[in-house]
Enzyme design. Structure first.
Site, short mmCIF file in Angstrom:
data_model
loop_
_atom_site.label_atom_id
_atom_site.label_comp_id
_atom_site.label_asym_id
_atom_site.label_seq_id
_atom_site.Cartn_x
_atom_site.Cartn_y
_atom_site.Cartn_z
N GLU A 47 40.82 36.42 43.00
CA GLU A 47 41.52 37.68 43.23
C GLU A 47 41.06 38.76 42.27
O GLU A 47 41.33 39.95 42.49
CB GLU A 47 43.04 37.50 43.05
CG GLU A 47 43.68 36.49 43.97
CD GLU A 47 43.82 35.15 43.29
OE1 GLU A 47 42.81 34.61 42.81
OE2 GLU A 47 44.95 34.64 43.24
N SER A 48 40.41 38.38 41.19
CA SER A 48 39.91 39.38 40.25
C SER A 48 38.71 40.13 40.81
O SER A 48 38.21 41.06 40.17
CB SER A 48 39.55 38.73 38.91
OG SER A 48 38.56 37.74 39.11
#
Lengths: 247, 226, 226, 247
Positions: C52-53
């Site tokens: 998700e980063s």
């Protein structure tokens, strides 16, 4: 096993497309960013009753749109002239010139092809929604026009919006400059257009590219279509990198 | 009614439109007369051009034979590069438009109504048409300027009380620049305000060629390009 | 009921989960036990990690002191680069998740229900919590595997008929791997199928630690990691 | 005049933010991609009753999330501790550790700050919708959970979706590696995260960057945030490029 999404021929790349498939075709309308050899392979495959989704429905032959002088255009028209297309979803389906109709317009007038006309931004956004798992969205585009007829509308902050739905395809045929073997893609200039949106919206995405490199051959900051969206890659023959010189 | 004076050329319409551009504005030019506007940007005004083909900032049309298929405008013409460009995909190109990040768009028109409705994409006689990015630009640009000939060759008005051609967008036009006049569309259905007329023309002759009532601006002047 | 045998360690749970990964799959690993799975990927299986980063593909955690603040995972840990990465923004990271482009996600859980409901983000006792990307992963990944200890230290079941903690997603869990068992969640509310138990455990001892009825697979086996 | 969006100081860059403004703060939660000096300038400006929108509400101090050992974190906590924030919109507002609460959690428990908790993907998508002129969209995320309570839901193809609305801000404070004077931005690695979405959703977007270059200094293929989304750029002092060494 090291992941390698390369397939060795255009024929093999499209071989499972079948009668009735919904197929997105990348590009804006001109030579750049268009998967010419995948279209020719699909023509040769001969499957019929296709729905094709693209910005145009093949406008280059009558108008030269986006093609260098003296080069014979290859676009959606090769499929339409071959009688393989039963429906088109596009924003710019016909020639800009009334007096020079394209193959699509003739087939449309003959009642052989259906048309779903979609504003260009809505077309792009519907593809993005499909790729992003968004079922539908409210856009101001088209509100109060005939392209909103029969569609739900709703006001937000006093302004009218139209509900538009995600647009998927069974196959997306896209064109990029470079792929790595994992399927990461980088495009060139204005040839990006609908290709990233289609890559994400296609259940099977097939990328026609000028070159295939090892992982690391594309700067990770410069990957335009990440590999998760790409199932197959196939390379154009050397010498056709310009986008127009074809075998 | 016979024209009291020659109508202006397409370049002159474009020249007049170009005076509307503010320094630093983001501009999207449609096909036809709008494209010509880029040739007449006043000195000291730097614009950022946006194209639906997925770019911000660009140079003039490429020289014959120098075209790159990967650098085109929305009309499929080859462009030359400039420093400071940005490329992006169609979803982003239209996010910019729809999201209100384009300051001005200049579009051609088949008809404009007294409330600023725009019809510019569908000729009923043809029965099929291209919508392209017109509807997105009509709703999304902060300011929509129509650049067109005041009347077609057949003479009937293109500025009308209500459009009879299928609409591109409702109440979206802010300014109309034609070969005989400059007309502001007043907000909130306030109607049409005649603010300039071409040399040799006047209120009556412009009104006679217009299918909706014109209010005359107290500051009405003859169009100049100085 | 006293445990009939020791419970497996966190690494062993991760090892068992890692056997679920298919060659070439795109995998998103949550914080905790799920993160450990990357250490136990079977030979011959190449995975593409998603975070998700805003990245696809990455190397192991960076060595101490070698961290780059511009290369982190979703848990804020520093990663090392590998060839073939791609960086992108949060909208794209979650378009991939929501759009069904992640093959498998491995998540921790507070509770899993008999119909595959997942509760893993909110402890009512705290009164405030972090949802992060958990709800997106729960609905978006093609397959959700829960990796967790079968019971908390306080002993009550975490696999329950109905979750009492606030949900992360409904009916999303496909497989539960714990320190005493592997349990499949059958589709369409078909309930829970016990397919493996830890060495020294069995149907009764697993059931006694579980708050929902387990169907026993005809192919039930003792868990092996060969 | 040549366009140049550079402003000369962080103080000047934030000077028109006022009491009650809605302010987006870029980054994921760690040191990378976060506009540290704009936050400090906003703290020094002292305006109050702010709504801040970000992935976290400042979790670095208690947890070290995304910060190198031994470096004192700077994040949203500087505004919260200064009593300037009345509402937070975030996906990961509190420390991962119950026993080490952050400044936000203490203020929240004291009833001093409101919280709107949003799933991370929905937060990103709501910002994108704002930037893209989409009023609202249907997402499957959160359906059937307490974060969908009070929201409209609707089934598409038998699956439940939640209606979520565009999320705008008066100001977006973003952090990039490089800007050109026109306002085009390029990020570094995983420091992109929420910055592009916020840049597009902010009515006034202010970018804190490591370096400012002339037009042409960023490859046009590598512009992550095109200039139309950026109103002001301001450069960090030389020597603080790493993201952590601050004056």
């Amino acid at each position: 096993m090291p992941i390698d999404k390369t397939v060795n021929s255009f024929t093999e790349a499209v071989s499972d497309i079948s009668d009735g498939s919904v197929v997105m075709i990348g590009g804006f309308g001109g030579a750049g960013g268009m998967p010419h050899l995948l279209m020719l392979a699909l023509r040769d495959l001969g499957v019929r009753n296709l729905t094709i989704i693209g910005n145009t429905a093949g406008i280059a032959a009558p108008t030269g749109f986006g093609w260098p002088d003296g080069v014979e255009p290859i676009d959606h028209a090769v499929l339409i002239e071959n009688g393989q297309v039963s429906k088109v979803i596009a924003s710019f389906p016909v020639s800009g010139s009334v007096s020079r109709p394209n193959a699509f317009e003739e087939a449309y007038r003959a009642g052989e092809i259906d048309l779903e006309l979609v504003p260009q931004g809505t077309l792009a956004e519907r593809m993005r929604a499909a790729g992003a798992g968004i079922a539908a969205f409210y856009t101001p585009t088209g509100a109060g026009t005939m392209l909103a007829e029969g569609k739900e509308t709703r006001k937000f902050d006093g302004r009218e919006y139209v509900l538009e739905h995600a647009l998927y395809a069974d196959y997306a045929l896209v064109r990029a400059k470079t792929a790595d073997t994992l399927g990461n893609l980088a495009y060139a200039g204005t040839s990006r257009t609908f290709n990233p949106g289609m890559a994400a919206a296609g259940r099977v995405t097939i990328a026609e590219v000028d070159e295939i490199v090892a992982p690391g051959g594309i700067d990770p900051e410069r990957v335009d279509t990440p590999s998760v969206y790409v199932q197959r890659i196939v390379m154009r023959p050397p010498g056709s990198e310009s986008g127009v010189a074809l075998p | 009614m016979i024209d009291p004076a020659p109508r202006l050329g397409r370049e002159v319409i474009a020249m007049r439109v170009a005076r509307e551009f503010g320094d630093g504005e983001v501009v999207n030019l449609g096909i036809g007369i709008p494209t010509l506007c880029s040739d007449f940007v006043p000195p000291g005004v730097q614009l950022i051009y946006h194209s639906e083909s997925g770019l911000l900032n660009c140079g003039p049309l490429a020289d014959d034979g120098e075209g790159d298929v990967d650098l085109i405008n929305a009309g499929g013409q080859f462009l030359s590069p400039v420093p400071g460009m940005a490329y992006f995909d169609s979803a982003e190109a239209f996010a910019m438009i729809r999201g209100g990040h384009i300051d001005v768009t200049v579009l051609g028109a088949l008809q404009v109504s007294a409330t600023g409705d725009l019809a510019n994409w569908f000729l009923p006689a043809r029965g099929v048409g291209n919508v392209g990015g017109a509807m997105d630009l009509a709703v999304g640009a902060k300011r929509v300027i129509v650049a067109m000939e005041h009347n077609p060759r057949t003479g009937e008005p293109k500025i009308v009380q209500d459009c009879t051609y299928p609409l591109t967008g409702r109440g979206c036009v802010g300014l109309i620049v034609t070969d005989i006049a400059v007309i502001e569309v007043l907000p909130d259905g306030g109607g049409l305000l005649l603010i300039e007329y071409a040399p040799g023309w006047g209120v009556e002759s412009v009104q006679a060629n217009t299918g909706a009532e014109l209010t005359v601006s107290p500051d009405l002047v003859e169009m100049t390009l100085a």
